[in-house]
Scaffold this motif. Structure first.
Motif, PDB file in Angstrom:
ATOM      1  N   GLY A 107      -3.193   3.036   6.971  1.00 23.88           N
ATOM      2  CA  GLY A 107      -2.682   3.001   4.896  1.00 23.88           C
ATOM      3  C   GLY A 107      -4.071   4.221   5.338  1.00 23.88           C
ATOM      4  O   GLY A 107      -3.396   5.083   5.039  1.00 23.88           O
ATOM      5  N   LEU A 108      -5.010   4.050   5.925  1.00 25.64           N
ATOM      6  CA  LEU A 108      -5.473   5.227   6.795  1.00 25.64           C
ATOM      7  C   LEU A 108      -4.812   6.400   6.956  1.00 25.64           C
ATOM      8  O   LEU A 108      -4.813   7.812   6.598  1.00 25.64           O
ATOM      9  CB  LEU A 108      -6.903   5.415   7.543  1.00 25.64           C
ATOM     10  CG  LEU A 108      -8.244   6.639   7.461  1.00 25.64           C
ATOM     11  CD1 LEU A 108      -8.598   6.650   6.147  1.00 25.64           C
ATOM     12  CD2 LEU A 108      -8.647   6.300   8.511  1.00 25.64           C
ATOM     13  N   CYS A 109      -3.669   6.812   8.210  1.00 27.64           N
ATOM     14  CA  CYS A 109      -3.003   7.312   8.912  1.00 27.64           C
ATOM     15  C   CYS A 109      -2.070   7.698   7.857  1.00 27.64           C
ATOM     16  O   CYS A 109      -1.665   9.523   8.292  1.00 27.64           O
ATOM     17  CB  CYS A 109      -2.567   6.724   9.546  1.00 27.64           C
ATOM     18  SG  CYS A 109      -3.649   6.879  11.650  1.00 27.64           S
ATOM     19  N   ILE A 110      -1.531   6.500   7.459  1.00 28.43           N
ATOM     20  CA  ILE A 110      -0.429   6.909   6.233  1.00 28.43           C
ATOM     21  C   ILE A 110      -1.381   8.283   4.918  1.00 28.43           C
ATOM     22  O   ILE A 110      -0.469   9.235   4.440  1.00 28.43           O
ATOM     23  CB  ILE A 110      -0.235   5.932   4.894  1.00 28.43           C
ATOM     24  CG1 ILE A 110       0.693   4.981   5.913  1.00 28.43           C
ATOM     25  CG2 ILE A 110       0.425   6.774   3.998  1.00 28.43           C
ATOM     26  CD1 ILE A 110       1.415   4.009   5.699  1.00 28.43           C
ATOM     27  N   ALA A 111      -2.849   7.863   4.888  1.00 29.34           N
ATOM     28  CA  ALA A 111      -3.268   8.697   3.738  1.00 29.34           C
ATOM     29  C   ALA A 111      -3.335  10.500   4.079  1.00 29.34           C
ATOM     30  O   ALA A 111      -3.022  11.235   3.689  1.00 29.34           O
ATOM     31  CB  ALA A 111      -4.591   8.658   3.181  1.00 29.34           C
ATOM     32  N   ALA A 112      -3.925  10.394   5.591  1.00 29.91           N
ATOM     33  CA  ALA A 112      -3.583  11.257   6.108  1.00 29.91           C
ATOM     34  C   ALA A 112      -2.575  12.233   6.336  1.00 29.91           C
ATOM     35  O   ALA A 112      -2.241  13.497   6.080  1.00 29.91           O
ATOM     36  CB  ALA A 112      -4.431  11.700   7.532  1.00 29.91           C
ATOM     37  N   ILE A 146      -0.697  -4.136   1.837  1.00 26.67           N
ATOM     38  CA  ILE A 146      -2.146  -3.906   2.284  1.00 26.67           C
ATOM     39  C   ILE A 146      -1.947  -2.471   2.700  1.00 26.67           C
ATOM     40  O   ILE A 146      -2.076  -1.537   2.220  1.00 26.67           O
ATOM     41  CB  ILE A 146      -2.799  -4.636   2.704  1.00 26.67           C
ATOM     42  CG1 ILE A 146      -4.040  -5.774   2.067  1.00 26.67           C
ATOM     43  CG2 ILE A 146      -4.313  -3.861   3.373  1.00 26.67           C
ATOM     44  CD1 ILE A 146      -4.651  -6.486   2.888  1.00 26.67           C
ATOM     45  N   LEU A 147      -1.144  -1.958   3.777  1.00 25.11           N
ATOM     46  CA  LEU A 147      -0.529  -0.615   4.413  1.00 25.11           C
ATOM     47  C   LEU A 147      -0.053   0.401   3.189  1.00 25.11           C
ATOM     48  O   LEU A 147      -0.882   1.441   3.391  1.00 25.11           O
ATOM     49  CB  LEU A 147       0.263  -1.515   5.608  1.00 25.11           C
ATOM     50  CG  LEU A 147       0.850   0.181   6.041  1.00 25.11           C
ATOM     51  CD1 LEU A 147       1.495  -0.748   7.986  1.00 25.11           C
ATOM     52  CD2 LEU A 147       1.228   0.768   6.431  1.00 25.11           C
ATOM     53  N   LEU A 148       0.359  -0.075   2.818  1.00 23.25           N
ATOM     54  CA  LEU A 148       1.400   1.254   1.566  1.00 23.25           C
ATOM     55  C   LEU A 148       0.383   1.219   0.519  1.00 23.25           C
ATOM     56  O   LEU A 148       0.223   2.646   0.423  1.00 23.25           O
ATOM     57  CB  LEU A 148       2.542   0.507   0.995  1.00 23.25           C
ATOM     58  CG  LEU A 148       3.928   0.590   2.086  1.00 23.25           C
ATOM     59  CD1 LEU A 148       5.151  -0.286   1.254  1.00 23.25           C
ATOM     60  CD2 LEU A 148       4.197   1.582   2.784  1.00 23.25           C
TER      61      LEU A 148
END
Length: 625
Positions: free
Chosen positions: A244-249, A291-293
């Motif tokens: 999820g942190l990488c998706i936010a980036a 959680i990821l999304l």
């Protein structure tokens, strides 16, 4: 006495004998880790050498007569020049410009202006990296080198998630071979959407984030540990949060980050349907995906809210909510022990209802504007798809490539080896009774192949998958040939010519020829070709391709930074015109075809009539239609 002595001897032997074995095992383990670490670092610098060295040392990316940041450091393509404009404005004003509702760039879409629509992370990273260089050079030079170098750095870093994904799926050796293949794929080294030095756009950074997300996703859905942090968070949850942190980036870098939400959502839905059919429902799977999304969306929400001027019902919101609702149905079916003969028809009815809903979404969004973001999804399913309308036909990167160009973009054998790996993976998936990580790679491969069939620019997104699957097949061949046994047979036969004759079989020779002459040598040549720009050196004395390959070599790949020289030269002259008008937005407008307006606003210091994001042109086509 004898019995006591025997017992004492046995006790000493029992307590002392395991220690040397463990020590030997630890030494071997540490040695193996060191070999892997050194190999990965070597491959990292190999990629960095190929995508940087020749473009940097040849001088084609530097204008020695330049007077400003804009006309001194050549970038590759029009989009990087708009990133350059944003970097300059940020450094000069201390505020990230032209991002968000009603924050218009006055030089674009003259005389109305329009938002730059570029999320800040990549450009802010360039500014941050330049601070590392400022002790050694002026600030302007530090910014220029930072913008040119960052894409190459991200392109080299991709080998680490590629290795770890290959290791998770198949093994360490397959992961190392996959990392090496990344260095030998020409479109990754020198194409317009690859990682070439000077290509200051989001492509290589996106690819790095994609496969970091995919690695953490794989680790999350395959992790079976029951250990918890604070009695709540599972190990799989931590991996999901990292994804999820990488998706936010990614969301804070790329305006089309909803792509990654779509890919993961498609996989999650298909996986849950398969689980229901196979009676293998696992609530932890839903937990990981949700959680990821949601973590990716919530972590990026502050930046997204600036873009939309507050909360917005966009696709990045609807997809996590949709997966959550579908996941609830998935879990309830498990709790209620409903057989798939009843549950699957119900799910297909729900899917049909969703399809009908999307079919009428354009009319519905007129009445309920918050549904407007679903129009894009409906357009893909029922409309022109991706890069399918008349406006997209004007974009070179939106064109499809012939099969020959597609194959040679990865290498003459590597592409087909990846397809062989895909077929083998299907077999292994069935054989091993539904491994989730294998199924994810299968779905991802299918999506990437479909995307590449719609537009050639998506070939770059397929690079890591081609490397991983091809590496698996290559190691499979090497393993079946069994060169270790060949060496033992040569030694047992006494060595020398006699040992070679008895130990080496025809399939050993064919294995070497296959790896060396069909995989390594052709791809090494193509990678070298892509590393060298097709340009005349600054003093005009020679052409780099001819210098390295000879008079008959035309060159298939390579950076195009040299093409920017005539644009920058012309627009640098233009920037010196109308200087009696202090503010650039008040100067006469410049008529340009859409994408080339980025050059103009970054270098020419005049407003442009160009519709850089094609909004007006698309509106015209919709009205006509």
């Amino acid at each position: 006495m004898r019995n006591r002595a025997r017992r004492t001897t046995q006790t000493v032997a029992e307590t002392s004998s395991p220690t040397p074995k463990r020590t030997i095992q630890n030494k071997r383990f540490n040695k193996r880790k060191w070999v892997i670490a050194i190999s990965l670092i070597t491959i990292f610098f190999l990629v960095l050498f190929l995508n940087t060295y020749f473009n940097l040392t040849s001088g084609v990316a530097i204008n020695p007569d330049g007077e400003t940041l804009s006309d001194t450091y050549y970038l590759s393509g029009p989009d990087p020049y708009y990133n350059l404009r944003l970097v300059k404005e940020t450094v000069e004003t201390g505020i990230y410009p032209y991002y968000g509702r009603n924050h218009y760039d006055p030089l674009l879409n003259y005389p109305i202006g329009t938002s730059g629509s570029r999320a800040p992370l990549l450009n802010m990273m360039a500014i941050g990296f330049s601070t590392v260089l400022t002790p050694f050079m002026p600030e302007s030079d530090a910014l220029g080198y930072s913008m040119q170098f960052l894409p190459a750095l991200f392109g080299a870093l991709i080998i680490f998630p590629v290795y770890f994904i290959g290791k998770s799926l198949f093994g360490r050796k397959e992961g190392l071979i996959a990392a090496l293949f990344v260095a030998l794929i020409p479109i990754h080294i020198g194409s317009g959407h690859g990682s070439a030095y000077g290509l200051f756009d989001h492509d290589s950074f996106n690819l790095l984030l994609f496969f970091c997300i995919f690695y953490f996703l794989i680790k999350s859905i395959t992790n079976k540990s029951t250990k918890t942090l604070f009695g709540i968070i599972l190990e799989s949850d931590i991996y999901a949060l990292l994804a999820g942190l990488c998706i936010a980036a990614l969301s804070m870098t790329w305006v089309e980050s909803r792509y990654i939400f779509s890919v993961i959502s498609v996989y999650a839905v298909v996986q849950m349907i398969v689980d229901i059919f196979r009676n293998q429902i696992n609530p932890r799977f839903v937990r990981s995906i949700v959680i990821l999304l949601f973590s990716g969306y919530l972590l990026s929400f502050p930046v997204l809210s600036v873009r939309y001027g507050g909360f917005n019902f966009d696709l990045s919101f609807f997809l996590p909510v949709g997966i959550l609702l579908f996941g609830i149905i998935y879990v309830v079916l498990d709790r209620k022990k409903i057989p798939w003969l009843l549950s699957l028809p119900t799910i297909f009815i729900i899917g049909l209802a969703a399809a009908i809903f999307l079919f009428f979404i354009r009319d519905l969004s007129n009445a309920f504007p918050f549904l407007g973001s679903l129009n894009g999804l409906a357009e893909i399913i029922y409309g022109s798809g991706i890069y399918g309308d008349k406006v997209d036909a004007t974009i070179a990167e939106a064109g499809t490539y012939s099969i020959s160009r597609t194959v040679m973009s990865y290498g003459p054998a590597l592409y087909w080896l990846a397809w062989s790996g895909f077929v083998l993976l299907l077999w292994e998936y069935v054989k091993q009774k539904g491994r989730r990580d294998y199924f994810f790679i299968i779905i991802l491969f299918i999506i990437n192949i479909w995307l590449a069939s719609t537009a050639g620019r998506f070939l770059n997104d397929h690079v890591p998958l081609v490397a991983i699957l091809a590496a698996w097949v290559v190691f499979y061949v090497i393993d079946k040939v069994d060169y270790r046994q060949m060496v033992k047979n040569i030694r047992n036969a006494g060595g020398g010519f006699k040992g070679l004759r008895r130990g080496i079989k025809i399939y050993h020779v064919l294995g070497v020829l296959f790896v060396a002459f069909l995989v390594i040598m052709p791809n090494s040549l193509l990678a070298f070709d892509s590393a060298i720009p097709s340009a005349v050196t600054q003093n005009g004395s020679s052409n780099l391709k001819i210098d390295y390959f000879g008079e008959e070599h035309g060159g298939a790949f390579g950076s195009s930074s040299y093409k920017e020289q005539y644009w920058v030269d012309a627009l640098s002259w233009f920037a010196k015109q109308d200087t009696d008008v202090a503010t650039p937005e008040d100067r006469p407008g410049f008529i340009s075809w859409w994408d080339y307006g980025f050059y103009e606003v970054a270098v020419g210091d005049h407003p442009t009539v160009a519709d850089n994001f094609q909004g007006a042109l698309r509106c015209v086509f919709r009205l006509v239609r």
